[in-house]
Design an enzyme around this catalytic site. Structure first.
Site, PDB file in Angstrom:
ATOM      1  CD  GLN A 137      36.023  87.132  80.889  1.00 52.73           C
ATOM      2  OE1 GLN A 137      36.638  88.144  81.169  1.00 52.73           O
ATOM      3  NE2 GLN A 137      35.389  86.447  81.810  1.00 52.73           N
ATOM      4  N   GLY A 144      42.112  76.926  79.425  1.00 50.98           N
ATOM      5  CA  GLY A 144      42.801  76.150  80.464  1.00 50.98           C
ATOM      6  C   GLY A 144      43.667  77.081  81.316  1.00 50.98           C
ATOM      7  CE  LYS A 145      41.206  82.578  80.864  1.00 51.85           C
ATOM      8  NZ  LYS A 145      40.362  81.823  79.914  1.00 51.85           N
ATOM      9  CB  SER A 169      48.639  71.173  79.659  1.00 49.37           C
ATOM     10  OG  SER A 169      47.570  70.583  80.361  1.00 49.37           O
ATOM     11  CB  THR A 190      30.529  80.143  84.055  1.00 50.85           C
ATOM     12  OG1 THR A 190      31.875  80.375  84.476  1.00 50.85           O
ATOM     13  CG2 THR A 190      29.623  81.176  84.708  1.00 50.85           C
ATOM     14  N   GLY A 232      35.100  81.157  84.557  1.00 52.32           N
ATOM     15  CA  GLY A 232      35.068  79.884  85.271  1.00 52.32           C
ATOM     16  C   GLY A 232      36.405  79.210  85.033  1.00 52.32           C
ATOM     17  CG  HIS A 233      39.627  80.946  85.562  1.00 50.77           C
ATOM     18  ND1 HIS A 233      40.370  82.057  85.844  1.00 50.77           N
ATOM     19  CD2 HIS A 233      38.965  81.236  84.411  1.00 50.77           C
ATOM     20  CE1 HIS A 233      40.161  82.979  84.922  1.00 50.77           C
ATOM     21  NE2 HIS A 233      39.302  82.515  84.038  1.00 50.77           N
ATOM     22  CB  THR A 234      38.437  73.898  85.676  1.00 51.60           C
ATOM     23  OG1 THR A 234      37.268  74.424  85.042  1.00 51.60           O
ATOM     24  CG2 THR A 234      38.119  72.598  86.366  1.00 51.60           C
ATOM     25  NE  ARG A 261      34.153  75.570  77.779  1.00 52.28           N
ATOM     26  CZ  ARG A 261      34.956  75.035  78.701  1.00 52.28           C
ATOM     27  NH1 ARG A 261      35.775  74.038  78.388  1.00 52.28           N
ATOM     28  NH2 ARG A 261      34.950  75.494  79.931  1.00 52.28           N
ATOM     29  N   GLY A 273      38.544  82.235  75.198  1.00 51.31           N
ATOM     30  CA  GLY A 273      38.251  81.885  76.591  1.00 51.31           C
ATOM     31  C   GLY A 273      38.293  80.382  76.805  1.00 51.31           C
ATOM     32  CG  ASP A 274      35.822  78.494  78.672  1.00 48.06           C
ATOM     33  OD1 ASP A 274      35.950  78.982  79.803  1.00 48.06           O
ATOM     34  OD2 ASP A 274      34.745  78.519  78.035  1.00 48.06           O
TER      35      ASP A 274
END
Ligand code: GDP
Ligand code: IMO
Ligand code: MG
Length: 425
Positions: free
Chosen positions: A226, A14-15, A414, A301, A39-41, A306, A11-12
């Site tokens: 996720q 960078g989706k 990225s 979130t 939580g998608h930033t 992390r 998860g996290d």
């Protein structure tokens, strides 16, 4: 062209950023599993948006977003998210010309789900999962036990009141037995009825809508939430979330069949992170301290720090296998700009044997020792680089190697959170 995007790690990855970039070439963006545990930033210029339930595609004008049948939906949370976006200048509208459609068969999250989520965690003590406490596990539990309420129930007041009363009775008995705080019928009925009135114009049969859209040649992007190792079947059970986060979840969670899917994109960080409990073989204090010191890797979130580690190619190769990943997007490459020696895990040592796959038993995984290959760092800032060929040679070599080990083609690199900090290959 229908694309499934999944997280290839914990998860996290960078989706959110990659979804935003890929939305340019899509007509519809769909969430198919999970809930507001995600939580998608996405950054648009200086403005930061964190999407929890609404697909990240909402930030691009003219795109249609869908919350599919596989999602668990907190209606009060969703109304809050719609209002929050409006404050940031994004209008979310329902109806024929609107930009958001909600499935009538998505299951509804209630306050007792959140309460039970918290109580179960508390009772587990040191064996807790470290959930987001959004009630995700108990809601999927009710769905599977066939006692859940769905959006279609929520928006029909008479049916809703009867079902609510009945479910609350049972759940309050459980909560009482576990020593938790019982929940008031009146308060939920009021809050949920208000939310239902707001959400009614958004509700439709998304399964038919998405299949008609596919037949009409409209391009759908399936936004995974996720990551692979949080999958209820393929993750590090029980330290997982309660949905299928792998590519199959995009089909069951939308009603669009597998033979209508054209490609699977896996998103992964150039290193590894995990938030919550459970095994993380390459966890490492040096890289954790470095990233936290830069103000990075705090949960979108819950705000929790992390856990961080080196890139784990055994795990990402496994992710390629279970998701059928065709193309890779690597994010946060810039996080390694100052690291002198970069490690990559290429095998797990367990009982004097070297494993090339992730053991199914989480306890065995917890005992695995990573076997590392070391790469020289590039020690150059990459934030402003626009073309892949202009990245430092050592950086390109590192990326090529982690893609080779992962077993899929590098497509996107990225080097920062913004749209402009994205390179296509
Ligand atoms: P998601 O849940 O997969 O959408 O990821 P999150 O948004 O929870 O966390 C990813 C974090 O990395 C966010 O803060 C993003 O803004 C950030 N991010 C994404 N790609 C890059 C990148 O290439 N470089 C940097 N520095 N940050 C990135
Ligand atoms: P995105 O979409 C990272 C983790 C929690 C916990 C476990 C179970 O932003 O990548 P849950 O509340 O789902 O029952 O918690 O799963 N978790 C996530 N970790 N990113 C997420 O979403 C997550 N959603 C849940 O931290 O370990
Ligand atoms: Mg996230």
């Amino acid at each position: 062209m229908n694309t499934i995007l999944v997280g290839a790690q914990w998860g996290d990855e960078g989706k959110g950023k990659i979804i935003d970039v890929l939305t340019e070439d899509a007509d519809i963006v769909v969430r198919t599993q999970g809930g507001n545990n995600a939580g998608h930033t996405v950054f648009l210029g200086p403005k930061k948006y964190i999407l929890h339930l609404i697909p990240s595609g909402i930030l691009r004008p003219g795109k249609q977003c869908v919350i599919g049948n596989g999602v668990v939906l907190d209606p009060v949370g969703l109304v809050g998210e719609i209002d929050g976006l409006l404050k940031l200048g994004i209008r979310v509208r329902g109806g024929k010309r609107g930009n958001l459609v909600v499935s009538e068969t998505a299951h509804v999250v209630f306050p007792w789900h959140r309460e039970l989520d918290g109580l179960r965690e508390q009772r587990k003590g040191s064996k807790k999962i470290g959930t987001t406490k959004r009630g995700i596990g108990p809601t999927y539990g009710d769905k599977t036990a066939r006692v859940g309420l769905r959006v279609v129930d929520l928006i029909h007041p008479e049916r809703f009141e009867v079902m609510l009363r009945e479910r609350l009775k049972e759940n309050n008995a459980v909560i009482r037995a576990l020593g938790g705080k019982v929940i008031s019928y009146k308060k939920i009925r009021e809050e949920y009825s208000q939310a239902a009135d707001r959400l009614r114009p958004f509700v439709a049969n998304t399964v038919v809508m998405l299949n008609e859209a596919t037949q009409a040649g409209r391009r759908i992007l399936f936004e995974g939430a996720q990551g692979t190792f949080l999958d209820i079947d393929h993750g590090t059970y029980p330290f997982v979330t309660s949905s299928n986060t792998t590519s199959g979840g995009a089909c069951t969670g939308s009603g669009v069949p597998p033979n209508r899917m054209d490609r699977v994109v896996g998103v992964m960080k150039a290193y590894t992170t995990r938030v919550g409990e459970g095994p993380l073989p390459t966890e490492n204090a040096e890289i954790s301290d470095l990233l936290h010191g830069m103000g990075r890797e705090f949960g979108s979130t819950t705000g929790r720090a992390r856990r961080c580690g080196w890139f784990d190619a055994v795990a990402t190769r496994h992710a390629t296998m279970v998701n059928g990943i065709d193309e890779l997007a690597i994010t946060n490459i810039d996080g390694l700009d100052t690291v002198k020696e970069i490690k990559v895990c290429t095998g797990y040592r367990l009982n004097k044997r070297i494993l090339q796959h992730v053991p199914a038993d989480c306890e065995a995984l917890a005992r695995c020792q990573p076997v590392y290959t070391t790469f020289p760092g590039w020690l150059e800032a990459t934030h402003e680089i626009k073309r892949f060929r202009d990245l430092p040679e050592r950086c390109r070599r590192y990326l090529d190697e982690i893609c080779r080990l992962t077993g899929a083609k590098l497509r996107i690199a990225s080097v920062g959170p913004a749209r402009e900090q994205t390179m296509f290959l």
